[in-house]
Design a protein around this motif. Structure first.
Motif, mmCIF file in Angstrom:
data_model
loop_
_atom_site.group_PDB
_atom_site.id
_atom_site.type_symbol
_atom_site.label_atom_id
_atom_site.label_comp_id
_atom_site.label_asym_id
_atom_site.label_seq_id
_atom_site.Cartn_x
_atom_site.Cartn_y
_atom_site.Cartn_z
ATOM 1 N N GLY A 775 32.004 32.493 41.429
ATOM 2 C CA GLY A 775 32.248 32.736 42.840
ATOM 3 C C GLY A 775 31.421 31.862 43.758
ATOM 4 O O GLY A 775 31.839 31.545 44.879
ATOM 5 N N LEU A 776 30.249 31.463 43.309
ATOM 6 C CA LEU A 776 29.350 30.657 44.136
ATOM 7 C C LEU A 776 29.461 29.166 43.847
ATOM 8 O O LEU A 776 28.763 28.360 44.485
ATOM 9 N N LYS A 777 30.297 28.790 42.898
ATOM 10 C CA LYS A 777 30.340 27.396 42.428
ATOM 11 C C LYS A 777 30.591 26.412 43.565
ATOM 12 O O LYS A 777 30.034 25.318 43.587
ATOM 13 N N SER A 778 31.425 26.796 44.517
ATOM 14 C CA SER A 778 31.734 25.888 45.622
ATOM 15 C C SER A 778 30.547 25.675 46.551
ATOM 16 O O SER A 778 30.523 24.721 47.333
ATOM 17 N N LYS A 779 29.544 26.560 46.472
ATOM 18 C CA LYS A 779 28.352 26.439 47.334
ATOM 19 C C LYS A 779 27.183 25.803 46.587
ATOM 20 O O LYS A 779 26.105 25.659 47.147
ATOM 21 N N LEU A 780 27.400 25.446 45.316
ATOM 22 C CA LEU A 780 26.337 24.909 44.476
ATOM 23 C C LEU A 780 26.600 23.429 44.179
ATOM 24 O O LEU A 780 27.731 22.953 44.299
ATOM 25 N N PRO A 781 25.556 22.695 43.787
ATOM 26 C CA PRO A 781 25.753 21.291 43.405
ATOM 27 C C PRO A 781 26.781 21.174 42.281
ATOM 28 O O PRO A 781 26.783 21.986 41.349
#
Length: 1000
Positions: A775-781
């Motif tokens: 779920g957070l992948k788009s906000k992570l490097p």
């Protein structure tokens, strides 16, 4: 002051004890810092160029080995104390300050019940267990009682004895349902205690210092603290595994003596060999060679750390062998493990041999600690023993034919056959009884045992025999402990908590120190000396008790700073009053201390009661806060009354005196004559509004912390600022429609994410974390892997299952109710007038309702989380204590004036009492408010909600003691004079005195 010598003695003793106790912390920190530098040098020499996590892991392993091998090194020359002793005496830091893992486990009694039944697959049994499992989160009954209740509801005509008769020979077919349940309760408590002992042994395997394991037997709850532990998955797996009981054959020293010689020779050559191959991974099975290559060369490295035991001769001259092959000193265990795991050592022993330790032994004369080492004979290609724990039907402690403690053991039919073959093959040889890879006993087989009934005798104490019998039982009973709550704090969060707490503590101390001098002139030095000693004693005693200092504990220390000066404020304000009346300094000081004694004690007793109740009902960090507060309050009495008076008397004995007024303080509340009682109707109207808002808050709802509602909470670090709403929407899809709660932690790069996704499901931690990452992948490097995310971006986490959240909620409610009842009873006993209790309860409810209303109606407005959790309950109970502190001071003065202002009406007496104590009330509120404001700003996220609730409480507590509690005395029982009980007491005293005089 009387007993000056005794006060001097206690003061000097406490100072010396505190300094002595805290010195261990300094010595340990200094020594560990040096050893870490040494470990870094070793790693740098053996692995030049290595960086990052690999280097940190190697340094950590090397440091553990160094510290383990130097436990007995004397690092404190002044007292000749070893590192181990110093470590035991240092001030422990809680998990929230140094990082680590806190786990709460609930012993699975469903498995116990199934294990004890005649048929674990019986439909009646399974239906009752399923229903009990469904109801246990909502029921206050313990699990065994709940199971019995549900079974009777489902099967009104059936008896429990039909399910359990003959199970373990403890239930008879004629037993009533209650007798069966009593037997199940007894066995389950035994299982809980044995599981606790097993977990205590398992905890030692994590190789971290200052571990803690605590048992609440009645609840079946076990709490484990593992400071600094890194591998959470390993912790979960090891702690939740069922107890593994096995019976193994063993090698004796004679059978492997040649192997030992060859292994010793090979190890010596290895240690004298060339440097390790730098191309090998540090995770390679030979990675330990890195740590060993630096060791000094010697001819017998294995024999130097393993004390092998040769054969003995019996009376006929025949050789006899011990069950164990060697003894290993406690300090050498890390090095021995390292050696025995090297391929060059293992290759010289039989493939079916593994080494296991026994329980820790201690030489009573020398205090020397060591472990027995056993050479276990395994079955090729399997971890299974010839006989496993399920082969044991029952075991009990008994006595042999010579009256010595022994263990009676009976096997199952299958176990009987295996046991007969195994004992026949090992006549005059030992068989090791092993639980979780620890050898508990290795009795010698005298002859083959065919009937399944065995007796294990030896030099057992009664307790040792009982423990071994329980171990044999636990092999049959399936009672694993399931994790119901866990908290992981990363080292970064811990470091931030330490820095925030230290900053709040230092600023609070400095502000109060200066404020005392500004307001009380040179007398402020007396308050400051008492404050310094109070803090020194509190930290010193905490260290001596082995308590851990947590972030909540630091909050308790910060609050102690504000409340510790309260004793001196009460006394100084009274001295000022006496000086204004024209008394000289000596008389004013004497009367000021004497007349302040009762209100000071009352105020401290009420605050201590709330802290004690919080300690009893609280869990984890909140207990640390309560402990610190109770200590601070107790020591405040000693420092504020006795030591302050001692310092004052010493100064005045030299024909000098302290000044209690400054130009600033002379003008504050000078000749205060506010008509508080005349405005009470407006106060009542405001209180009605507060009451309505307080009741409405229950309908408006609260944000419950993860502790009370259950769920998983993660503190996540991002490389750049993120928006809460974007994160929430992304995670909603990942969590299959579950909307997580998002809170900012410090800045927009750090978020606390709480979700109820998959809560209640077993072994779902990895699945939820995977979903979080997705779920957070788009906000992570883009290059950040799941493993890197889990290790580096998750700075802390908490999991609370519904079964424990219910207990926490109930405990919080009980704590609040008990605190209110305790204070009402104390006030009634102390003042012997129900109106004082009535005023108290109304003012306290007023304070609680204000806090509830603010936390309900402002939960989505303020930029920081307002949650109902354990910290909020701690704040409410502390507010209750603080509010009572104020109220009792006013009540004491009202009672005093009611004796002397005869003929005056109630409003006049109360107005005078409130005005004369106004300076003290405001001064105390200001000091506590300032410390809480500093804690709120600098203390960090852990204590922010607590500090905010306390800030509200200080304001409302001050208001309620003046405008709510006091007016109640006017409007209730109008025809009854104030302090009537005291007048009656005075009459009785005078009558007794007259009788005594007449008799003389």
């Amino acid at each position: 002051m009387k007993l000056k010598g005794l006060v001097w003695f206690f003061a000097i003793t406490l100072i010396l004890i505190s300094i002595y106790q805290l010195s261990f912390t300094l010595v340990v920190n200094s020594y560990e810092a040096k050893m870490k530098q040494k470990a870094e040098k070793i790693v740098k020499m053996s692995h030049p160029g290595i960086t990052g996590d690999e280097k940190d892991n190697l340094v950590a392993r090397q440091l553990v080995r160094i510290l383990d091998s130097t436990k007995d090194a004397k690092i404190y020359p002044v007292f000749g104390t070893t590192y181990l002793k110093c470590k035991e005496n240092e001030l422990n830091l809680g998990l929230d300050l140094q990082g680590g893992m806190n786990v709460t486990l609930n012993v699975d009694l469903e498995g116990v019940i199934k294990s004890l039944s005649n048929n674990p697959k019986d439909p009646q049994l399974l239906n009752a267990l399923n229903a009990a499992n469904a109801q246990k989160a909502k029921s206050d009954l313990d699990y065994i009682a709940l199971f019995g209740q549900v079974f009777k509801q489902q099967n009104p005509s059936a008896n429990l004895a039909s399910l359990f008769a003959g199970a373990g020979k403890s239930v008879k077919i004629t037993d009533s349902d209650q007798q069966v349940l009593d037997q199940l309760e007894t066995i389950s408590k035994s299982a809980i205690n044995q599981t606790y002992k097993i977990l205590s042994n398992r905890v030692d395997q994590f190789g971290v210092a200052q571990t803690s394991t605590n048992l609440e037997e009645n609840k079946g709850i076990i709490t484990v603290e593992l400071p600094g532990v890194q591998d959470a998955t390993r912790v979960r797996k090891l702690l939740q595994a069922s107890a593994h009981l096995q019976f193994w054959e063993v090698y004796n020293i004679g059978e492997i003596s040649k192997n030992i010689e060859d292994a010793d020779k090979a190890l010596a050559q290895y240690l004298n060999g060339t440097k390790p191959d730098s191309t090998k991974s540090i995770n390679d099975t030979t990675a330990n060679k890195t740590d060993s290559s630096k060791l000094a060369a010697n001819d017998h490295p294995l024999a130097n750390v393993i004390h092998f035991i040769g054969p003995q001769q019996d009376k006929t001259g025949k050789q006899q062998y011990y069950a164990q092959i060697a003894n290993v000193d406690e300090k050498d265990t890390a090095k021995v493990n390292e050696y025995l795991n090297l391929d060059v050592v293992k290759n010289n022993f039989p493939a079916n041999l593994k080494f296991l330790y026994g329980l820790e032994e201690k030489d009573e004369k020398s205090g020397h600690r060591y472990f027995e080492l056993y050479a276990i004979k395994t079955l090729p290609g399997t971890d299974k023993a010839k006989l496993e724990g399920e082969g044991v039907e029952d075991a009990s402690a008994d006595y042999d034919e010579h009256g010595r403690p022994a263990i009676k053991m009976q096997m199952t039919p299958t176990g009987t056959r295996t046991w007969a073959k195994m004992t026949a093959d090992n006549v005059n040889r030992p068989i090791a009884i092993v639980l979780d890879d620890v050898v508990y006993s290795a009795p010698n087989v005298i002859g083959a045992i065919d009937g399944g009934n065995s007796e294990i005798s030896g030099n057992f104490s009664v307790q040792e025999a009982q423990d071994l019998a329980n171990i044999l039982k636990i092999g049959k009973i399936d009672a694993p402990a399931k994790i119901v709550s866990e908290q992981i704090v990363g080292p970064t969060l811990g470091k931030e908590a330490v820095q925030g707490g230290a900053k709040a503590f230092a600023i609070s101390f400095l502000v109060i120190f200066i404020l005392m001098l500004i307001y009380y002139n040179t007398a402020g030095w007396v308050a400051n000396i008492a404050l310094i000693l109070n803090l020194l004693f509190t930290i010193g005693v905490l260290s001596a008790l082995g308590a851990s200092l947590t972030a909540a504990g630091i909050a308790g220390l910060v609050l102690t700073i504000g409340m510790a000066v309260d004793t001196n404020v009460i006394i100084f304000e009274r001295i000022k009053e006496e000086l204004v009346r024209g008394k000289n300094y000596q008389q004013a000081v004497h009367d000021g201390y004497r007349r302040s004694l009762a209100p000071v004690i009352d105020a401290h007793v009420t605050t201590f009661l709330t802290a004690a109740i919080l300690f009893y009902f609280g869990l984890g960090p909140v207990k640390g806060f309560a402990t610190t507060q109770m200590l601070g309050i107790s020591l405040s009495l000693f420092c504020g009354i006795l030591l302050s008076r001692l310092v004052t008397d010493v100064w005045m004995s030299k024909k000098r005196h302290f000044e209690y007024f400054t130009t600033f303080s002379k003008k504050i509340f000078k000749h205060a004559n506010f008509k508080f009682i005349e405005y009470r109707k407006y106060a009542y109207m405001l209180s009605v509004v507060v009451l309505i808002l307080g009741v409405s808050s229950f309908f408006n709802g609260f944000k419950q912390g993860v502790e009370f509602k259950g769920g998983r909470s993660y503190t996540v670090e991002f490389s750049q600022d993120v928006k809460n709403d974007d994160v929430r929407n992304s995670l909603r899809d990942a969590f299959e429609g579950d909307y997580p709660e998002i809170k900012t932690v410090g800045d927009n790069r750090h978020l606390n994410i709480t979700t109820s996704y998959k809560i209640g499901e077993e072994n779902a931690d990895s699945a939820v974390l995977t979903r979080l990452y997705q779920g957070l992948k788009s906000k992570l490097p883009p290059t950040l892997t799941y493993q890197q995310f889990a290790k580096n971006n998750i700075q802390g986490s908490q999991v609370v299952q519904p079964v424990i959240s219910k207990d926490l909620r109930n405990g919080a409610i009980k704590a609040t109710i008990f605190a209110l009842i305790a204070i009402i009873l104390y006030i009634f006993i102390r003042f012997r007038d129900w109106r004082y209790s009535m005023g108290t309860i109304i003012s306290l409810l007023h304070d609680v309702f204000v806090a509830l209303a603010v936390f309900s109606f402002f939960k989505n407005i303020v930029p920081f989380p307002l949650e109902i959790d354990q910290h909020f309950i701690a704040a409410i109970l502390t507010v209750i204590g603080f509010s009572m502190n104020d109220t009792v001071i006013v009540f004491d003065r009202i009672r005093e004036y009611s004796r002397h202002m005869k003929g005056a009406d109630k409003p006049t007496i109360i107005n005078r009492a409130v005005n004369d104590t106004l300076s003290r009330t405001i001064m105390t509120s200001v000091t506590v408010f300032l410390t809480l404001l500093i804690l709120f700003i600098f203390g960090g996220e852990v204590t922010r909600g607590f500090a905010f609730a306390m800030l509200i409480g200080v304001i409302t507590g001050t208001y309620s003691s003046i405008f709510v509690a006091s007016p109640i005395l006017v409007d209730f029982a109008k025809d009854r004079p104030l302090g009537e009980a005291d007048h009656a007491t005075e009459k009785l005293k005078k009558a007794d005195a007259a009788k005594l005089a007449k008799a003389k």
